[in-house]
Design a protein around this motif. Structure first.
Motif, PDB file in Angstrom:
ATOM      1  N   ARG A 117      -8.943  -7.858   9.872  1.00 21.32           N
ATOM      2  CA  ARG A 117      -8.750  -6.416   9.895  1.00 21.32           C
ATOM      3  C   ARG A 117      -7.640  -6.044  10.861  1.00 21.32           C
ATOM      4  O   ARG A 117      -7.700  -6.332  12.045  1.00 21.32           O
ATOM      5  CB  ARG A 117     -10.038  -5.695  10.299  1.00 21.32           C
ATOM      6  N   TYR A 134       1.208  -0.386   9.303  1.00 17.91           N
ATOM      7  CA  TYR A 134       0.109  -0.335   8.333  1.00 17.91           C
ATOM      8  C   TYR A 134      -0.374   1.110   8.172  1.00 17.91           C
ATOM      9  O   TYR A 134      -0.815   1.714   9.151  1.00 17.91           O
ATOM     10  CB  TYR A 134      -1.063  -1.202   8.807  1.00 17.91           C
ATOM     11  N   ALA A 186       0.868  -1.173   0.000  1.00 18.99           N
ATOM     12  CA  ALA A 186       0.000   0.000   0.000  1.00 18.99           C
ATOM     13  C   ALA A 186       0.907   1.224   0.000  1.00 18.99           C
ATOM     14  O   ALA A 186       2.024   1.158   0.508  1.00 18.99           O
ATOM     15  CB  ALA A 186      -0.891   0.018   1.241  1.00 18.99           C
ATOM     16  N   SER A 189      -6.403  -2.954   7.002  1.00 14.29           N
ATOM     17  CA  SER A 189      -6.296  -3.958   5.949  1.00 14.29           C
ATOM     18  C   SER A 189      -6.303  -5.331   6.612  1.00 14.29           C
ATOM     19  O   SER A 189      -6.018  -5.441   7.802  1.00 14.29           O
ATOM     20  CB  SER A 189      -4.995  -3.716   5.176  1.00 14.29           C
TER      21      SER A 189
END
Lengths: 229, 286
Positions: free
Chosen positions: A167, A183, A143, A187
């Motif tokens: 999650r 993160y 990401a 996600s």
């Protein structure tokens, strides 16, 4: 080895030298494979140095991976560049003395005990060891704003969780294999969570220049913050 | 004159696209951009815009918009019925849309993705130099919803005049020239033969990230995990089910499945328009 399709199967490499292979990735792109993650980081650092000195032909992308560096959008002469790369002497990765990116974190993740068990230490030792380690951004991916950080010695590499979480919250500081990472947004994820960055919005902010807090090659330190009640 | 368009009917999936966000892959940012680049360029040219102006990319069902000023619009890419306030107008050519009139691009008759270019281009806030929606990482403007409003730029004083413009046709059969590598040695010789001799079909699970295929599985000569490595546009990644996936513009920047070969970039416009079920042939490109 017979390919059966005659000339359709090229040799595996565009070229190989000791510890380095240059593989074709379509026209105008080369995937350079190194013998180790550390060697790949050193090669990436050398590429950036040569580009800064104007010694690299025009390439649109330099994308490091775990053991590789992808050179994409090579304007022309990719075959020549492939031959040239094999002759480079790559200086070993320097422990730079410049500023490291500091990431404040709270070490209160749900997998602290599992990580401590995997490392053979107490849960209280994990933050001390982790925050005492100097990390580098080996590569980005997954990401925007997510950096794969190396620096933990091999005996502190960490298996993934047997069952991934559906999650993982933004800001989770997590470990898997040789990597640590934070993160940038929620996600699913199978990494072991040892803490959290209270302000995860700092990792990726397209309105800021630069947008990414972490870019390949950057040095990173985690700074333990007090747990707020 | 600036202005705005309002989305009257968003359709199945309509996004703002331009030439994409190129040069940020090292930060994990996909390139995005219109999947059918020649149609993007042509639609913009006919609307009097620079080739990289932002326009709309529809999927299968088209879309409808209303502008608050008179605007030159071009609907190209996948052929479809085009109307202004219900009256049929030309597809693939500049159309004068009065202020307040509804421009409707109907469902694709052939192909998948139509492009709606507007004189002056669309001007949602750029992210890292591009106005493209990136569906993998969520950068850029979100897919359109009914009622959304998008700002328009200044219209060029006079759109480019063109008599007959050849639009690329949606492929009856998708022929994808492939250069093997970087990880073809992870596959058996049999798999390499299969790739270039078998017929695959476009899977309905295809999207802006990848053209998925149905057909014979490609078997690996080498097991184990590939450490994450950089991925290029057009890379043919082979996941554990063995069915090749051709990476399109929203592809992840790094990946852990081996890439058996890379499709020539100029062939990807056809991949953007190939409907599910279309025959796919991978052919050696040296």
């Amino acid at each position: 080895m017979s390919a059966g399709t005659g000339a359709a199967r090229p040799s595996a490499d565009a070229g190989t030298a000791e510890g380095i292979s240059v593989l074709p990735a379509g026209s105008g792109a080369l995937l350079v494979e190194l013998s180790s993650g550390e060697h790949a980081e050193a090669f990436h650092a050398e590429l950036l140095r040569r580009r800064a000195r104007g010694e690299l032909p025009a390439v649109r992308e330099i994308v490091p991976g775990a053991r590789t560096v992808l050179l994409g959008g090579i304007a022309d002469g990719s075959a020549r560049l492939a031959r040239e790369l094999l002759t480079w002497r790559i200086p070993p990765l320097r422990r730079d003395t410049g500023d490291a990116v500091e990431i404040p974190v709270v070490y209160d993740g749900p997998d602290l005990a599992d990580v401590a068990a995997a490392w053979g230490v107490t849960a209280a030792d994990v933050p001390r060891i982790h925050a005492g380690t100097e990390f580098r951004v080996a590569f980005c991916g997954f990401a925007p704003g997510f950096g794969y950080l190396t620096g933990l010695p091999e005996h502190l590499h960490t298996p993934r969780r047997a069952t991934p979480r559906t999650r993982v919250p933004a800001g989770a500081l997590a470990l898997a294999g040789e990597y640590s990472g934070v993160y940038p947004r929620p996600s699913p994820g199978g990494w072991q969570i040892i803490g959290r960055m209270p302000e995860p919005g700092d990792l990726w902010n397209p309105a800021r220049e630069p947008a990414a807090l972490l870019s390949p090659g950057a040095r990173v330190r985690f700074v333990a913050a007090e747990v707020r009640p | 004159m600036t202005g705005a368009i309002e989305v009257v009917r968003a359709g199945a999936l309509t996004t703002v696209q331009d030439a994409g966000r190129i040069g940020w892959a090292h930060l994990g940012v996909p390139r995005a951009g219109a999947l059918d680049a020649p149609s993007r360029r042509l639609a913009n040219r006919l609307a009097g815009n620079p080739a990289d102006a932002a326009l709309l990319e529809t999927t299968v069902t088209g879309c409808a918009v209303r502008a608050d000023r008179p605007v030159v619009a071009v609907v190209g890419g996948a052929p479809c019925r085009v109307t202004v306030d219900g009256r049929p107008v030309a597809w693939g050519a500049p159309v004068h849309v009065p202020a307040g009139a509804v421009l409707d691009a109907g469902p694709a008759v052939r192909g998948l993705r139509s492009y709606l270019a507007f004189g002056g281009g669309l001007l949602p806030e750029p992210v890292l130099g591009s106005r493209s929606a990136d569906l993998l990482s969520g950068l850029g403007p979100a897919p359109l919803r009914d009622g959304d409003v998008l700002p328009l730029g200044h219209e060029a004083p006079r759109p480019v005049a063109a008599d007959v413009v050849p639009w690329p046709a949606a492929p009856g059969e998708l022929v994808l020239p492939v250069r093997l590598g970087p990880r073809h040695t992870w596959f058996t010789d049999e798999a390499l033969r299969t790739l270039t001799t078998a017929t695959y079909r476009v899977s309905p699970h295809s999207n802006r990230i990848g053209l998925r295929t149905e057909g014979p599985a490609l078997t690996r000569a080498r097991e184990g995990e590939l450490p994450s490595e950089g991925m290029v546009l057009g890379a043919i990644q082979v996941p554990p089910d063995g069915r090749p996936v051709v990476f399109l513009n929203d592809h992840p920047t790094t990946g852990g499945y081996p890439v058996i070969g890379v499709v020539r970039e100029t062939a990807l416009a056809g991949a953007a328009q190939a409907v599910p079920g279309t025959r796919v042939r991978f052919v050696g490109a040296g």
